[in-house]
Enzyme design. Sequence first.
Site, mmCIF file in Angstrom:
data_model
loop_
_atom_site.group_PDB
_atom_site.id
_atom_site.type_symbol
_atom_site.label_atom_id
_atom_site.label_comp_id
_atom_site.label_asym_id
_atom_site.label_seq_id
_atom_site.Cartn_x
_atom_site.Cartn_y
_atom_site.Cartn_z
ATOM 1 N N HIS A 89 0.827 -1.216 0.000
ATOM 2 C CA HIS A 89 0.000 0.000 0.000
ATOM 3 C C HIS A 89 0.859 1.263 0.000
ATOM 4 O O HIS A 89 0.381 2.326 -0.372
ATOM 5 C CB HIS A 89 -1.053 -0.021 1.124
ATOM 6 C CG HIS A 89 -0.588 0.306 2.500
ATOM 7 N ND1 HIS A 89 -0.252 -0.644 3.434
ATOM 8 C CD2 HIS A 89 -0.433 1.494 3.134
ATOM 9 C CE1 HIS A 89 0.075 -0.068 4.574
ATOM 10 N NE2 HIS A 89 -0.022 1.236 4.421
ATOM 11 N N ASP A 225 1.137 -7.708 2.174
ATOM 12 C CA ASP A 225 1.279 -6.268 1.948
ATOM 13 C C ASP A 225 2.752 -5.833 1.838
ATOM 14 O O ASP A 225 3.300 -5.222 2.751
ATOM 15 C CB ASP A 225 0.578 -5.526 3.100
ATOM 16 C CG ASP A 225 0.309 -4.068 2.767
ATOM 17 O OD1 ASP A 225 0.883 -3.563 1.783
ATOM 18 O OD2 ASP A 225 -0.454 -3.427 3.500
ATOM 19 N N SER A 655 3.760 2.275 8.402
ATOM 20 C CA SER A 655 3.564 1.292 7.343
ATOM 21 C C SER A 655 4.894 1.058 6.641
ATOM 22 O O SER A 655 5.561 2.014 6.246
ATOM 23 C CB SER A 655 2.559 1.818 6.320
ATOM 24 O OG SER A 655 1.290 1.814 6.884
HETATM 25 N N1 ASP Z 1 -2.271 0.758 7.745
HETATM 26 C C1 ASP Z 1 -1.884 1.921 8.448
HETATM 27 C C2 ASP Z 1 -1.671 3.059 7.509
HETATM 28 O O1 ASP Z 1 -2.371 3.181 6.592
HETATM 29 C C3 ASP Z 1 -0.767 1.713 9.375
HETATM 30 C C4 ASP Z 1 -1.249 2.130 10.714
HETATM 31 O O2 ASP Z 1 -1.831 3.194 10.826
HETATM 32 O O3 ASP Z 1 -1.030 1.378 11.665
HETATM 33 O O4 ASP Z 1 -0.816 3.883 7.640
#
Ligand code: ASP
Length: 723
Positions: A89, A225, A655
């Site tokens: 992502h 991911d 992330s």
């Molecule tokens: N998945 C999260 C993000 O989009 C990571 C997190 O906030 O823990 O940054």
Amino acid sequence: MKNQIVGTIMCFSLIFSTIHPLSATEGMWIPSMIKKMVAGDMNAMGMKISADDLYSINQSCIKDAVVHFNGGCTSVLVSDKGLLLTNHHCGYSRIQAHSSLENNYLKDGFWASGLDKELSNPGMNASIIKEIRDVTDAILGELPENATEAERAALVKIKSAELVESAIDGTHYQAYIRPFYFGNQYLIFITEVFEDVRLVGAPPSSIGKYGYDTDNWVWPRHTGDFSVFRIYANKDNKPAEYSEENVPFKPAYHLPVSLEGVDENDFTIVYGFPGRTDNYITSNEVNDVLTKTNPMRLQMREASLGVIDAAMRKDELTKIQYAAKQSRISNAYKKWIGQSKGLIRHEAVSKKDSIERVFQERVNAKPEWSDAYGGVLLDISALDTKTQHHSMSRNFFIEFFYMGPEVLRFAGGFSELVELSKNKEVADEEIDKWVANKLSKMGYFKNYDAQVDEDIMKAQINYFIEGQPLAIFTKDMRKKNEDLAGFTDRLYAESMFVSEVSIRSFLEGYSRNKYKKIEKDMGYMFSKNISSHYMDVTRPALMEFAPTQDSLMRVWMAAQMEVIPEKTYYPDANGTLRITFGKVEGYPPFDAAEYAHFTTLEGVMEKEDPTNPEYNLPPKMRELYNAKDYGQYAHETGEMRVCFIASNHTSGGNSGSPVINAKGELIGLNFDRTWESTMSDIMFNSSICRNISIDIRYVLFIMDKFAGADHLVKEMDLVSAAK
Ligand code: ASP
């Protein structure tokens, strides 16, 4: 208030040295300070390496392998050829930018078979921290006792500029200074910023986003991911713009990669760049998040996502065009839902309120504190009331202007051309240059669909204007008795900014007196009216209160540390490098349930559903699963582990952060938090808050067995379980 503020600064370092964390895994610690603050706790929890192995300026160490990925995510160096791992992502918008219907890397994945096939990403950067230094005294040392807040801010600005300049003088480094503990402390970060960062590999989204929105922020999780990039440097191993002459960067350190995996209670570190937390806001402010800010943001995003999701389901091209935008909008949308739920369930408002009561009682009992801190909470609350309307206006502005219909931003970008054209002192050549540059950026339309954009505006506009000055926003534009749907229809029918053909032909035939056509364009006018109102009314109003707010928060922060020293205090996340430590552990999410700390490929298969695009795996995954062909990446039990959770205190920006074991080896990549943890940006609870990481062995398995990119695995230093 003046004297209180200065007094607070003076005693801050004293308070600071007496802090002892209570809740072992809460906190995002500054790497250069862990030796003094938490290294002992980390060793007690099982860490085998030293604080110097994590951060040192005298020897290469783990910090040299932790890379700020394009300012918003984290990544980690895993080879002596600049190979970089981050989340899928985090690399998503880059993968998307290289994708088309013919070469759909989002759908099919991408694996460069050699260096010459790696794809450049103009505008991207990867930055490594060279040094972190405390510059609080250098900045505030000369602050006069009776300085006003404005004088303080001016001094901070001047001193910071001087310090940055002298820190990088004669080097190719860059530097920035950030306030910590609401300006009670200042640190300088010296960085080496690389601009040639190339895409090396990415699994198909059916692996990299497996579970999509349904599984986002959720445990148990089965998402692969990750994506792979590489930093390039010039022949002297220094940062350079993209060039064919550039060569893979040789980092000072890259992390060894462990094949050992994790067991329950194993010690873990997450090393990265958390973006923003608000762990010290007051109970009233938490209440505002719950009753005002989050409901408003959710309403706006629900409206735009309804449009985008439907359009993406209908059409393959729209799916590519809007993939990255949809992710950006839905990610925070879902987080805020979980955040509100968690804060309510764990009674954040009343817990914060209890702490504030203890604070007030202690303060009232001690005249010295009472003089300095007696009114701070009431003052914060009074200020919040005064600024509330403007804060909400800003939130609406952000949601509509920056996250809503794109025509507003695109058309708004032409105000520069209007100004240049009107200014007689600007030469025609300069205007031609501006126009040529804009014409070269028409790639914007590759990911734009005017109908989708119009539907987004229609879906959001009624919410947006609630409590906002509609007459100002639509000044000279709205026809008598025209409703907002009709207004929007007309805007998209008339504006040249919603069509590549129209804007191209306008620019190609541009001469300076044609700026009037821009000024009369409905897309431009609406954009301008909205942004001018923000710049001329909302922003100045908030700026007027900002100094008072800064000083109150600074006093509130230092006051808590002094009055309630038995609590844990760490600086809120602010996009700077941090270390958090914790343990691999499951948790009880709700009544009668207990979550295990890991997931397996078995679980990936359980979720598989070819009729559901969120869980539609590439057939090869089932083949590998049926053959149990996991090679050296299998866990000692023979299963293929996919993700694990731990009690590290993380946030957005973490992330892609390396997850490191007690020996300093890479065991995973952090990529999310569980549903019950989304509240941790405001209140961390170590018994339920868990970060989610992809097991590094799953990353290697996908690269090697699924994608056949074993040449990348061979670049890494694998440490086997036997060692
Ligand atoms: N998945 C999260 C993000 O989009 C990571 C997190 O906030 O823990 O940054």
